[in-house]
Design a protein around this motif. Structure first.
Motif, PDB file in Angstrom:
ATOM      1  N   HIS A   1     -60.126 -33.210  -7.236  1.00  0.00           N
ATOM      2  CA  HIS A   1     -58.892 -32.560  -7.388  1.00  0.00           C
ATOM      3  C   HIS A   1     -57.780 -32.613  -6.401  1.00  0.00           C
ATOM      4  N   MET A   2     -56.629 -32.389  -6.615  1.00  0.00           N
ATOM      5  CA  MET A   2     -55.551 -32.504  -5.703  1.00  0.00           C
ATOM      6  C   MET A   2     -54.930 -31.087  -6.142  1.00  0.00           C
ATOM      7  N   ILE A   3     -54.975 -30.401  -4.856  1.00  0.00           N
ATOM      8  CA  ILE A   3     -54.487 -28.866  -4.926  1.00  0.00           C
ATOM      9  C   ILE A   3     -53.063 -28.580  -4.091  1.00  0.00           C
ATOM     10  N   CYS A   4     -51.895 -28.069  -4.882  1.00  0.00           N
ATOM     11  CA  CYS A   4     -50.847 -27.890  -4.016  1.00  0.00           C
ATOM     12  C   CYS A   4     -51.164 -26.546  -3.329  1.00  0.00           C
TER      13      CYS A   4
ATOM     14  N   SER B   1     -51.016 -25.344  -7.903  1.00  0.00           N
ATOM     15  CA  SER B   1     -51.219 -26.331  -9.059  1.00  0.00           C
ATOM     16  C   SER B   1     -52.538 -27.218  -8.602  1.00  0.00           C
ATOM     17  N   VAL B   2     -53.182 -27.474  -9.918  1.00  0.00           N
ATOM     18  CA  VAL B   2     -54.515 -28.267  -9.631  1.00  0.00           C
ATOM     19  C   VAL B   2     -54.293 -29.599 -10.467  1.00  0.00           C
ATOM     20  N   GLU B   3     -54.489 -30.637  -9.946  1.00  0.00           N
ATOM     21  CA  GLU B   3     -54.507 -31.827 -10.849  1.00  0.00           C
ATOM     22  C   GLU B   3     -55.639 -32.757 -10.629  1.00  0.00           C
ATOM     23  N   GLU B   4     -56.086 -33.236 -11.699  1.00  0.00           N
ATOM     24  CA  GLU B   4     -57.381 -33.972 -11.608  1.00  0.00           C
ATOM     25  C   GLU B   4     -57.033 -35.447 -11.290  1.00  0.00           C
TER      26      GLU B   4
ATOM     27  N   LEU C   1     -49.021 -30.968  -0.752  1.00  0.00           N
ATOM     28  CA  LEU C   1     -47.852 -30.450  -1.621  1.00  0.00           C
ATOM     29  C   LEU C   1     -47.635 -31.181  -2.742  1.00  0.00           C
ATOM     30  N   CYS C   2     -47.741 -30.510  -3.979  1.00  0.00           N
ATOM     31  CA  CYS C   2     -47.427 -31.441  -5.309  1.00  0.00           C
ATOM     32  C   CYS C   2     -45.857 -31.839  -5.380  1.00  0.00           C
ATOM     33  N   ASP C   3     -45.577 -32.589  -6.192  1.00  0.00           N
ATOM     34  CA  ASP C   3     -44.381 -33.386  -6.447  1.00  0.00           C
ATOM     35  C   ASP C   3     -42.955 -32.671  -6.236  1.00  0.00           C
ATOM     36  N   SER C   4     -43.136 -31.507  -7.224  1.00  0.00           N
ATOM     37  CA  SER C   4     -41.911 -30.655  -7.389  1.00  0.00           C
ATOM     38  C   SER C   4     -41.850 -29.746  -6.140  1.00  0.00           C
ATOM     39  N   CYS C   5     -42.962 -29.238  -5.625  1.00  0.00           N
ATOM     40  CA  CYS C   5     -42.920 -28.475  -4.366  1.00  0.00           C
ATOM     41  C   CYS C   5     -42.249 -29.260  -3.041  1.00  0.00           C
ATOM     42  N   SER C   6     -42.968 -30.483  -3.170  1.00  0.00           N
ATOM     43  CA  SER C   6     -42.450 -31.323  -1.936  1.00  0.00           C
ATOM     44  C   SER C   6     -40.985 -31.639  -2.017  1.00  0.00           C
TER      45      SER C   6
END
Ligand SMILES: [Zn+2]
Ligand SMILES: [Zn+2]
Length: 143
Positions: A87-90, A95-98, A129-134
């Motif tokens: 997982h990648m967690i923001c 948000s969690v991305e597999e 940080l996820c794409d939209s948060c960054s």
């Protein structure tokens, strides 16, 4: 799917009960790890204590895996019910991305081999940080 759950329970000398099937059902309908309380909330037909007991049993039998994030355990189905992934967690929006990466798996095996270590399992979680948060947050100034 269900015959697998049944055979795991039966092999362990456990019976297949309605609550256990219901908890399994809830887990198989979500794609991200959930807090135990959230699993209980999504399984309203089973009382909270039974949900927790079932999750404990499932983890012991390898039906589910639990990862600790902060101080909170998150549970999801383990292999073979779910393909192996990480997982990648923001940190900002949660948000969690597999992610599934053969390269990552190969590297872990390589590192273990190099240390003559027999790798049986591993936990890898990426936080950031996820794409939209960054894009929406001010960038930290490099010191
Ligand atoms: Zn985010
Ligand atoms: Zn892996």
């Amino acid at each position: 799917m269900h015959s697998d759950l049944e055979s795991i329970l039966k092999t362990a000398g456990q019976s297949v009960t309605k609550p256990r099937q219901a908890v399994f059902e809830t887990l198989s309908h979500t794609d991200e790890p959930l807090k135990n309380g959230e699993i209980a909330k999504r399984t309203p037909q089973v009382d909270r204590a039974s949900v927790y007991r079932t999750l404990e049993l499932f983890t012991k039998l390898g039906i589910t895996t639990t990862t600790i994030r902060g101080w909170t355990p998150f549970t999801e189905l383990a292999e073979p019910f779910k393909p192996h992934h990480h997982h990648m967690i923001c940190e900002h929006c949660g948000s969690v991305e597999e992610i599934a990466s053969d390269t990552l798996e190969d590297v872990l095996t390589l590192i273990a081999n190099r240390h003559q270590f027999i790798l049986k399992s591993h936990t890898v979680e990426l936080s950031g940080l996820c794409d939209s948060c960054s894009k929406s947050l001010p960038q930290p100034v490099a010191s």
